[in-house]
Write a protein that holds these residues in place. Structure first.
Motif, PDB file in Angstrom:
ATOM      1  N   UNK A   1       0.834  -1.188   0.000  1.00 55.44           N
ATOM      2  CA  UNK A   1       0.000   0.000   0.000  1.00 55.44           C
ATOM      3  C   UNK A   1       0.874   1.244   0.000  1.00 55.44           C
ATOM      4  N   UNK A   2       0.244   2.388  -0.265  1.00 56.58           N
ATOM      5  CA  UNK A   2       1.038   3.611  -0.323  1.00 56.58           C
ATOM      6  C   UNK A   2       0.190   4.862  -0.350  1.00 56.58           C
ATOM      7  N   UNK A   3       0.867   5.988  -0.355  1.00 61.63           N
ATOM      8  CA  UNK A   3       0.217   7.292  -0.484  1.00 61.63           C
ATOM      9  C   UNK A   3       1.199   8.243  -1.146  1.00 61.63           C
ATOM     10  N   UNK A   4       0.661   9.231  -1.853  1.00 63.90           N
ATOM     11  CA  UNK A   4       1.487  10.201  -2.575  1.00 63.90           C
ATOM     12  C   UNK A   4       1.019  11.603  -2.213  1.00 63.90           C
ATOM     13  N   UNK A   5       1.955  12.510  -2.027  1.00 65.96           N
ATOM     14  CA  UNK A   5       1.595  13.909  -1.818  1.00 65.96           C
ATOM     15  C   UNK A   5       2.448  14.797  -2.715  1.00 65.96           C
ATOM     16  N   UNK A   6       1.893  15.940  -3.060  1.00 67.43           N
ATOM     17  CA  UNK A   6       2.598  16.905  -3.890  1.00 67.43           C
ATOM     18  C   UNK A   6       3.398  17.846  -2.987  1.00 67.43           C
ATOM     19  N   UNK A   7       4.705  17.864  -3.189  1.00 65.46           N
ATOM     20  CA  UNK A   7       5.561  18.749  -2.398  1.00 65.46           C
ATOM     21  C   UNK A   7       5.775  20.096  -3.075  1.00 65.46           C
ATOM     22  N   UNK A   8       5.751  20.101  -4.390  1.00 68.12           N
ATOM     23  CA  UNK A   8       6.009  21.349  -5.095  1.00 68.12           C
ATOM     24  C   UNK A   8       5.452  21.268  -6.516  1.00 68.12           C
ATOM     25  N   UNK A   9       4.941  22.394  -6.989  1.00 62.76           N
ATOM     26  CA  UNK A   9       4.513  22.539  -8.377  1.00 62.76           C
ATOM     27  C   UNK A   9       4.751  23.988  -8.783  1.00 62.76           C
ATOM     28  N   UNK A  10       5.630  24.182  -9.740  1.00 69.82           N
ATOM     29  CA  UNK A  10       5.986  25.538 -10.172  1.00 69.82           C
ATOM     30  C   UNK A  10       5.810  25.659 -11.676  1.00 69.82           C
ATOM     31  N   UNK A  11       5.100  26.711 -12.096  1.00 72.48           N
ATOM     32  CA  UNK A  11       4.924  27.016 -13.515  1.00 72.48           C
ATOM     33  C   UNK A  11       5.706  28.266 -13.862  1.00 72.48           C
ATOM     34  N   UNK A  12       6.489  28.189 -14.933  1.00 67.51           N
ATOM     35  CA  UNK A  12       7.218  29.375 -15.420  1.00 67.51           C
ATOM     36  C   UNK A  12       6.975  29.511 -16.916  1.00 67.51           C
ATOM     37  N   UNK A  13       6.758  30.742 -17.353  1.00 65.78           N
ATOM     38  CA  UNK A  13       6.478  31.002 -18.756  1.00 65.78           C
ATOM     39  C   UNK A  13       7.760  30.884 -19.572  1.00 65.78           C
ATOM     40  N   UNK A  14       7.736  29.993 -20.555  1.00 60.08           N
ATOM     41  CA  UNK A  14       8.912  29.797 -21.404  1.00 60.08           C
ATOM     42  C   UNK A  14       8.836  30.653 -22.657  1.00 60.08           C
ATOM     43  N   UNK A  15       7.666  30.730 -23.267  1.00 58.56           N
ATOM     44  CA  UNK A  15       7.479  31.552 -24.458  1.00 58.56           C
ATOM     45  C   UNK A  15       5.993  31.834 -24.617  1.00 58.56           C
ATOM     46  N   UNK A  16       5.671  32.941 -25.343  1.00 61.11           N
ATOM     47  CA  UNK A  16       4.262  33.298 -25.519  1.00 61.11           C
ATOM     48  C   UNK A  16       4.055  34.059 -26.808  1.00 61.11           C
ATOM     49  N   UNK A  17       2.969  33.712 -27.499  1.00 58.64           N
ATOM     50  CA  UNK A  17       2.547  34.440 -28.693  1.00 58.64           C
ATOM     51  C   UNK A  17       1.364  35.362 -28.382  1.00 58.64           C
TER      52      UNK A  17
END
Length: 471
Positions: free
Chosen positions: A390-406
């Protein structure tokens, strides 16, 4: 005799110089359990075992009499507990059975001149001692090899009683030729043991050293070296590497050495390093399978945000201005193979991904509008409960950075918040499934029981007892 060794090797149930990513340790407790399982199995099978005919001739007062003992079957066996021990040099096992007594029955035929006769007989064989030494090795392709390097067999005494026919004539002369019968039985014992060892070696030779896990992955489990045998345990090192079945590629990293702790209170321990997990990750990545195209039909209807320019235009104003009221799609793919790191407190997973968003024009053409880098880190707990992993998972970090944009520069804070919430919803479902658990690995004839899981730096350790059913 061979069964004690066979059961032990089945519990392990396979490129010299490389570090093994999987190690299997058989303890003395497991070895001794193996001999008990073998003895029980032999006792159950005794009534079905038959022996080849014994033929010869013996001289009595009247001359030479040719005889044949046929249809020999065991009716009773006093099987003492065999002795099995590890051998370090050469690496293998020594198995000894002492004071074995067997009662057998069968038919007899004699030929003396023009006279042919026959009947039945009862035979008791006393104080049989057999000692066999089996050496373990490794073939060039990674198969385990088993060979007999010595065997010694002694039969203490034989008693025969003939029935039917002219047995009353031959019975008085039993003392004159039972030594001949004893010698015949004695000389057949070791060849029989060695023949069975050779048969087991042939079986090992044709066994696969890789297992197809699914349509994509194959797990390679050849031996990395000759089994290492100590005074009270045996360590078998296996490659433990996942490959993509269609396009196998070696990963740009190697398995690191790790040391298995002593667990003498369990029969068996299996250690798996994070190399095995990372090889699976790399196999999927190199095959370009770690990607997902998301469109609005995949978003739940109750979601406050949908994949269209109107919904995302709240966070990216220019998007709605340039492409009003249009559907969108997002291609998410791994920038590199996800990395697993096993630590004493958790199994950590680092994922670097890219999300490419496109607008879908009315004619179906997709126009790229922006690209975002997605860096995330998860940690998981694993344990064994009620025979299930058995197990469990948790999110420690989530980061979004803009790489390019039109569609102009924009902040990713709001999108990051939404991504976190979406990820948390997904993890709820994942943890529900992990909480239900999965059966700990076993085979048709062996199941792991009383299993415990520990995390060490760089590897997971499962220690367990084994329940064998050789039916």
């Amino acid at each position: 005799m061979l069964l004690s060794v066979t059961v032990v090797l089945s519990l392990l149930s396979c490129v010299c110089g490389e570090n093994p990513a999987v190690q299997v340790v058989l303890t003395n407790k497991g070895l001794q359990y193996g001999k008990h399982a073998a003895a029980d199995w032999i006792q159950e099978r005794l009534s079905t075992i038959t022996f080849p005919d014994i033929t010869g001739s013996v001289h009595i007062v009247f001359g030479d009499v040719d005889y044949t003992l046929t249809g020999i079957t065991i009716v009773k066996c006093d099987l003492p507990e065999p002795s099995v021990e590890f051998l370090q040099n050469p690496p293998g096992f020594k198995t000894t059975i002492s004071d074995l007594s067997i009662a057998i029955t069968g038919g007899w035929r004699t030929h003396f001149g023009l006279i042919n006769d026959g009947g039945t007989f009862d035979m008791a064989i006393f104080n049989v001692d057999v000692t066999s030494v089996v050496q373990l090795g490794k073939e060039a392709d990674g198969h385990l090899s088993v060979s007999s390097i010595s065997c010694d067999a002694q039969v203490g005494d034989v008693d025969i009683e003939f029935h039917g026919g002219a047995s009353f004539i031959f019975q008085p002369f039993v003392e004159h030729f039972k030594g001949r019968i004893r010698d015949e039985i004695q000389k057949r014992l070791c060849p029989g043991v060695e023949e069975n060892i050779e048969s087991f070696e042939n079986l090992l030779h044709v066994m696969n050293v890789s297992v197809d896990v699914n349509e994509v992955l194959s797990l390679a489990l050849p031996l990395t070296d000759i089994p290492i045998i100590g005074a009270s345990s045996m360590n078998v090192g296996l490659k433990g590497e996942f490959y993509n079945i269609k396009a196998p590629v070696e990963p740009p990293f190697e398995a690191q050495p790790f040391t298995m702790p002593d667990e003498p209170s369990y029969m068996l321990s299996v250690g798996m390093s994070d190399f095995t997990l990372n090889s699976a990750s790399y196999a999927y990545f190199s095959a370009k399978l770690l990607q997902l195209l998301i469109n609005d039909s995949m978003i739940p209807a109750i979601s406050p945000v949908h994949l269209n320019t109107t919904s995302l235009g709240k966070f990216i104003p220019k998007l709605a201005e340039m492409y009003p009221d249009m559907l969108m799609s997002v291609l998410v793919y791994a920038q590199e193979a996800p990395n697993f790191s096993i630590q004493p407190d958790a199994v950590n997973v680092t994922i670097k991904a890219v999300a490419k968003a496109s607008v879908i024009l009315p004619n179906g053409t997709q126009i790229p509008v922006f690209t975002i880098n997605v860096d995330s880190k998860f940690s998981s707990e694993l344990w064994i409960d009620d025979g299930k992993l058995k197990g469990s998972v948790k999110m420690d970090n989530l980061t979004l950075t803009l790489a390019s944009s039109e569609v102009g520069t924009f902040k990713t804070d709001s999108l990051e918040f939404l991504a976190r919430k979406g990820g948390e919803i997904v993890l709820i479902r994942v943890n529900q499934k992990l909480g239900e658990g999965f059966l700990v690995l076993g085979t048709k004839h062996a199941q792991l029981v009383n299993s415990v899981l520990k995390k060490e730096k760089g590897f997971i350790l499962i220690s367990s007892d084994v329940q064998v059913s050789l039916t």
